[in-house]
Design a protein around this motif. Structure first.
Motif, PDB file in Angstrom:
ATOM      1  N   ASN A  30     -48.337  63.050  -8.712  1.00  0.00           N
ATOM      2  CA  ASN A  30     -49.854  63.026  -9.383  1.00  0.00           C
ATOM      3  C   ASN A  30     -50.665  62.774  -7.825  1.00  0.00           C
ATOM      4  OD1 ASN A  30     -48.771  60.830 -10.170  1.00  0.00           O
ATOM      5  ND2 ASN A  30     -50.422  60.087 -11.094  1.00  0.00           N
ATOM      6  N   LEU A  31     -51.803  63.677  -7.591  1.00  0.00           N
ATOM      7  CA  LEU A  31     -52.382  63.064  -6.149  1.00  0.00           C
ATOM      8  C   LEU A  31     -53.648  61.971  -6.294  1.00  0.00           C
ATOM      9  CD1 LEU A  31     -52.504  65.931  -4.322  1.00  0.00           C
ATOM     10  CD2 LEU A  31     -50.306  63.961  -4.126  1.00  0.00           C
ATOM     11  N   ASP A  32     -54.404  62.612  -7.428  1.00  0.00           N
ATOM     12  CA  ASP A  32     -55.610  61.330  -7.841  1.00  0.00           C
ATOM     13  C   ASP A  32     -55.450  60.537  -9.376  1.00  0.00           C
ATOM     14  OD1 ASP A  32     -56.918  63.850  -6.937  1.00  0.00           O
ATOM     15  OD2 ASP A  32     -57.228  63.893  -8.867  1.00  0.00           O
ATOM     16  N   ASN A  33     -56.890  60.189  -9.469  1.00  0.00           N
ATOM     17  CA  ASN A  33     -56.529  59.404 -10.712  1.00  0.00           C
ATOM     18  C   ASN A  33     -58.019  59.250 -10.973  1.00  0.00           C
ATOM     19  OD1 ASN A  33     -56.631  57.838 -13.007  1.00  0.00           O
ATOM     20  ND2 ASN A  33     -54.606  57.018 -12.219  1.00  0.00           N
ATOM     21  N   LYS A  34     -58.776  59.716 -12.236  1.00  0.00           N
ATOM     22  CA  LYS A  34     -59.964  59.160 -12.341  1.00  0.00           C
ATOM     23  C   LYS A  34     -60.257  58.246 -12.921  1.00  0.00           C
ATOM     24  CE  LYS A  34     -61.835  64.399 -12.585  1.00  0.00           C
ATOM     25  NZ  LYS A  34     -60.849  64.930 -12.761  1.00  0.00           N
ATOM     26  N   GLN A  35     -59.348  57.019 -13.084  1.00  0.00           N
ATOM     27  CA  GLN A  35     -59.925  55.843 -13.261  1.00  0.00           C
ATOM     28  C   GLN A  35     -60.241  55.299 -12.530  1.00  0.00           C
ATOM     29  OE1 GLN A  35     -57.358  51.856 -15.512  1.00  0.00           O
ATOM     30  NE2 GLN A  35     -56.289  53.854 -14.077  1.00  0.00           N
ATOM     31  N   PRO A  36     -61.171  53.889 -12.637  1.00  0.00           N
ATOM     32  CA  PRO A  36     -62.320  53.525 -11.685  1.00  0.00           C
ATOM     33  C   PRO A  36     -60.497  52.036 -11.390  1.00  0.00           C
ATOM     34  CG  PRO A  36     -63.069  53.681 -14.023  1.00  0.00           C
ATOM     35  CD  PRO A  36     -61.714  54.248 -14.351  1.00  0.00           C
ATOM     36  N   PHE A  37     -60.795  52.306 -10.564  1.00  0.00           N
ATOM     37  CA  PHE A  37     -60.811  53.140  -9.120  1.00  0.00           C
ATOM     38  C   PHE A  37     -59.569  53.336  -8.120  1.00  0.00           C
ATOM     39  CE2 PHE A  37     -65.613  51.178  -9.495  1.00  0.00           C
ATOM     40  CZ  PHE A  37     -65.893  51.924 -10.291  1.00  0.00           C
ATOM     41  N   MET A  38     -59.192  54.489  -8.327  1.00  0.00           N
ATOM     42  CA  MET A  38     -57.787  54.676  -7.478  1.00  0.00           C
ATOM     43  C   MET A  38     -58.175  55.978  -5.867  1.00  0.00           C
ATOM     44  SD  MET A  38     -55.719  53.685  -8.744  1.00  0.00           S
ATOM     45  CE  MET A  38     -54.986  53.514 -10.623  1.00  0.00           C
ATOM     46  N   PRO A  39     -57.515  54.795  -5.245  1.00  0.00           N
ATOM     47  CA  PRO A  39     -57.572  56.063  -4.110  1.00  0.00           C
ATOM     48  C   PRO A  39     -57.700  57.543  -3.780  1.00  0.00           C
ATOM     49  CG  PRO A  39     -55.336  54.839  -3.907  1.00  0.00           C
ATOM     50  CD  PRO A  39     -56.087  54.905  -4.877  1.00  0.00           C
TER      51      PRO A  39
END
Ligand code: SF4
Ligand code: SF4
Lengths: 394, 451
Positions: B155-164
């Motif tokens: 998994n590349l991104d993560n929509k949780q506030p706030f991931m790189p």
């Protein structure tokens, strides 16, 4: 505001462990948190929490009920003045209405809260705001002539038997306000049935003036012979369709106005507090069942069987019941599909009780309680169906 | 490339979203490792205060599985080991010295990687101490070394506030990433999935066919557990492994060059940060270094330093260090103040909510959120919000009741093990019930029984 804050800060010591009134902590907490939300922070993840809490959730239901109180006060006064043959100008009418409604509300809250505080103290939990909603709903379902001691008894039954013995709000499977109402209905039929109870008489009169029929639209409908039409009877008694929709007729304090109930339902649905499936399902149940009965009824059948189904929505408290009682999330079904069934069945049962059982002119309360009992079963069925669709992960 | 439309979840509009720019920080005096925060690992210390360590020297091992070791993020001397209540090991702190010796390994070229036997590769990763970066669903514990997974998800991104932002940490490192995927392909025998959001246009452009799944949807659409839930066909698919994008780069770097990568990209965000942005810093960097000069000086109240996102992350004191898996530091007001006067009847134009009971639903701007519970503990009022929001269709309040009643079979049928621990149910609950925490503990119990 600062003063209020200081008041709570300086008095907290008496209510915490070891204080003089430690057993009343739940009451203190309930009152303080009305003014200021507590400063408790999260201890586990998620670190942040939604702004919505049960207090706001329940308060919004009470807000939706306020117009019913305003209208109820007016209608109680208005009907009373009509029946007593005195002037129906606004101010005196409102004063009469207030003098009937306010004591009932006060008694309901004082008694209901007393029980809740008692149980909260014993169980050491906080006072649940659900109580305030039950206490706001209960008087609206009552006839204005009811003696205050019955009000006290009714709400006691509703809170204790309808809710607390099951473990309090959230665990009850009946709607407490309706349980209270049903209890009075069965325990004191004299003060709960007949036409006379729905209108308050003034100045020591024992009977209304001759021009005032006093019958509720529902009892008129039920007593209409097969050679007349219900619509004709209603018109003859002076209830125009507009009056019926608005709720300007003798009845329970808050349950007569279909217009306000629709508005309240819309308000609560838009805010996501009441579930539209129950309300729409219930209306469909009323109209479709009424229509079915129309089709099946022979020419000799009682006039009530031929009533235009839409009329079922405007006479009596069915819309009020659907909007505020059937949608109580705890005692209703929880699953989305089951909510349709639950609502529909309530609508259907209401009409069936009304039309076929003259002993209960208004069936919505009983229909809701009956369906409350079946709600867990409906949920169970839908849950099992849904779980079958999951790919197991064990 | 498959498209997935993920219907459930919730997007947070929170103040303090990190800008897509990056500041590179220098070398700190100390770095740390937080054994307490490594889930499902019972740490045993391998060093004592004062011991010299190199980058990569094992600091702790897992008592249950001593092959799993955790390498030092820096070279120098063990300065302190801090314990919490009941002797949990909170921090192992390394004081860095000038030269910083490092443990090194033989480099593995792409060709050699092609040839290497799977078992040898597994052994290399174990020896390097990075095996624990590979995690296994559904428990999210360390992947079992003796099994072949049905698939490995990245998994590349993560929509949780706030991931790189993945575009920042992948910039110029596509080759390394590709090498990493080759490693995973070997481990999973070809079943490797890379997912990212459709909104990541530029990233998709640069990675192209490396991405296998593109999704649209709200948080936690990007969670590997959600991907598995939406794509699984048979029960065996539940046991997929996963690895975070940055961890994969770290693993790839080690295998490819034989040297430990000691830097990563952190996202620094939240309402208490004056200039939310990304920072390039050391693994296990002190929080103080990340926060230095970047806090909102206008705010006088208490702050909470959250590692790992505001929903699933944990709070650490500001004196602590970034954890091994963590890539985000979010600073939000603690919220230990009383609410506004009669707050529960105010329209609430600025109160963030999932419900429709505040006017903030009409407010498009990012809102401030603190750690206040925003209400007292109540019994469940069956509002169904938890079930509505759950990304994997769990009827959370029923499941919660089943867990409390100790009816684990029932809870499992409800999908207890599908839970991705996103925290949304606890977030939305108006009765402030610790739904996620309860399910998480029940899952941890099950994990123990399975071993
Ligand atoms: S149960 Fe709660 S924590 Fe688990 S996936 Fe559903 S919403 Fe997220
Ligand atoms: S969100 Fe909370 S109150 Fe609502 S149904 Fe779920 S557990 Fe019950």
């Amino acid at each position: 505001m600062k003063v209020v804050k200081r008041f709570f800060d300086s008095n907290r010591q008496h209510f915490v462990e070891g204080g003089r009134f430690a057993s009343l902590y739940a009451l203190f907490e309930a009152i303080e948190t009305i003014f200021f939300a507590p400063d408790t922070v999260t201890r586990t993840s998620p670190n942040v929490r939604d702004s919505l809490d049960v207090k706001r959730f329940m308060t919004l239901v009470i807000v939706a009920l306020l117009p019913h109180y305003a209208f109820g006060v007016y209608n109680v006064g208005y009907q009373s003045h009509l029946a007593s043959g005195v002037s129906t100008s606004l101010l005196p009418v409102i004063l009469t209405g207030l003098s009937a409604v306010v004591p009932m509300v006060i008694v309901t809250y004082v008694v209901g809260l007393a029980w809740e505080v008692l149980f909260a103290a014993v169980r050491k939990h906080e006072i649940s705001e659900g109580l305030f909603v039950s206490c706001a709903l209960f008087p609206l379902t009552l006839p204005p002539t009811i003696p205050l001691w019955q009000v006290a008894l009714g709400i006691s039954f509703g809170v204790v038997i309808g809710k607390e013995i099951f473990g309090g709000t959230g665990r009850n499977f009946l709607n407490p306000a309706l349980t209270a109402r049903a209890f009075l209905y069965f325990a004191y039929p004299a003060q709960s049935s007949g036409d006379a109870i729905w209108t308050l008489l003034r100045d020591g009169r024992s009977a209304p003036v001759d021009t005032f029929t006093g019958a509720t639209p529902l009892s008129l409908a039920a007593s209409t012979g097969s050679d007349q039409t219900v619509a004709g009877q209603l018109a003859e008694a002076g209830f125009s369709n507009g009056d019926l929709f608005l709720g300007l007729y003798p009845g329970s304090i808050g349950g007569t106005s279909t217009l306000l109930a629709l508005a309240g339902a819309a308000f609560l649905v838009i805010l996501g507090i009441a579930n539209y499936r129950i309300i729409v399902g219930g209306m469909l149940g009323v109209v479709l069942t009424g229509g079915m009965i129309n089709l099946l009824a022979g020419p000799q059948a009682a006039a009530f069987l031929h009533l235009n189904p839409l009329h079922h929505l405007t006479i009596g408290g069915v819309m009020f019941g659907l909007a505020y009682m059937a949608t109580d999330p705890v005692s209703a079904t929880h699953m989305p599909g089951a909510k349709w069934v639950f609502g529909f069945m309530i609508g259907m049962l209401t009409v069936v009780i009304r039309v076929f059982n003259p002993a209960f002119p208004e069936g919505v309360g009983l229909a809701i309680i009956f369906m409350n009992v079946f709600a867990p079963l409906l949920d169970h069925l839908e849950v099992q169906l849904r779980l079958r669709r999951r790919i197991p992960n064990i | 490339m498959k498209h997935l439309q993920l219907p459930k979840g919730f997007n947070f509009a929170l103040q303090g979203r990190p800008e897509e720019e990056i500041d590179i920080l220098g070398r700190p005096d100390r770095v740390g490792l937080l054994p307490e925060q490594i889930a499902f690992v019972k740490p045993r210390l391998l060093v004592r205060p004062g011991d010299p360590v190199r980058i990569g020297s094992p600091l702790i091992e897992d008592k249950r599985n001593p092959a799993i070791k955790f390498p030092s993020p820096g070279g120098g001397r063990v300065a302190e080991i801090n314990f919490g209540p009941r002797r949990v090991i909170k921090e192992v702190v390394i004081e860095l010295d000038e030269q910083e010796d490092a443990v090194t390994f033989d480099a593995l070229t792409a060709d050699q990687l092609d040839q290497i036997d799977r078992q040898d590769l597994v052994q290399r990763i174990i020896d390097s101490g990075l095996w624990a970066l590979l995690r296994r669903l559904p428990y999210r514990d360390v992947a079992p070394v003796d099994r072949t997974p049905p698939a490995i998800l990245v998994n590349l991104d993560n929509k949780q506030p706030f991931m790189p932002a993945p575009s920042l940490y992948l910039e110029g490192r596509t080759d390394l990433f590709e090498y990493g995927l080759a490693v995973l392909n070997k481990l999973a025998q070809g079943r490797v999935f890379v997912g990212t959001a459709a909104s990541q246009g530029a990233l998709l452009e640069s990675l192209r066919e490396l991405v296998t799944h593109v999704y649209t949807g709200a948080y936690p659409a990007d969670d590997p557990g959600v991907l598995v839930y939406r794509t699984k066909r048979k029960p065996a698919d539940n046991h997929a492994w996963y690895i975070q994008g940055q961890d994969l780069l770290m693993l790839a770097h080690l295998l490819k060059t034989g040297q430990y990568a000691t830097r990563r990209v952190y996202a620094l965000g939240g309402a208490c940060v004056s200039r939310p942005m990304h920072l390039g810093a050391r693994l296990g960097a002190p929080l103080a270094q990340l926060m230095d000069g970047r806090l909102d000086s206008g705010y006088a109240g208490d702050r909470r330093c959250i590692q790992g996102g505001v929903l699933t992350g944990f709070a650490t004191p500001p004196s602590s260090y970034m954890g091994l898996f963590e890539t985000a530091l979010t600073l939000v007001p603690e919220g230990n103040v009383k609410g506004a006067f009669l707050g529960f009847v105010r329209p609430g134009f600025d109160r963030p909510t999932y419900s429709r009971t505040f006017l903030s639903r009409l407010n498009r701007s990012n809102l401030k959120m603190d750690c206040n519970k925003n209400g007292g503990d109540r019994a469940c009022i069956a509002c169904f919000a938890c079930a509505d929001v759950c990304p994997v269709d769990i009827l959370v309040h029923f499941t919660y009741k089943a867990v409390l009643a100790d009816e684990i079979e029932d809870a499992l049928r409800h999908g207890l093990l599908d839970c991705v621990e996103c925290g949304l149910c606890s977030y939305v609950c108006p009765s402030k019930i610790e739904l996620m925490e309860t399910l998480k503990q029940a899952r941890a119990e099950l994990q123990k029984e399975q071993i």
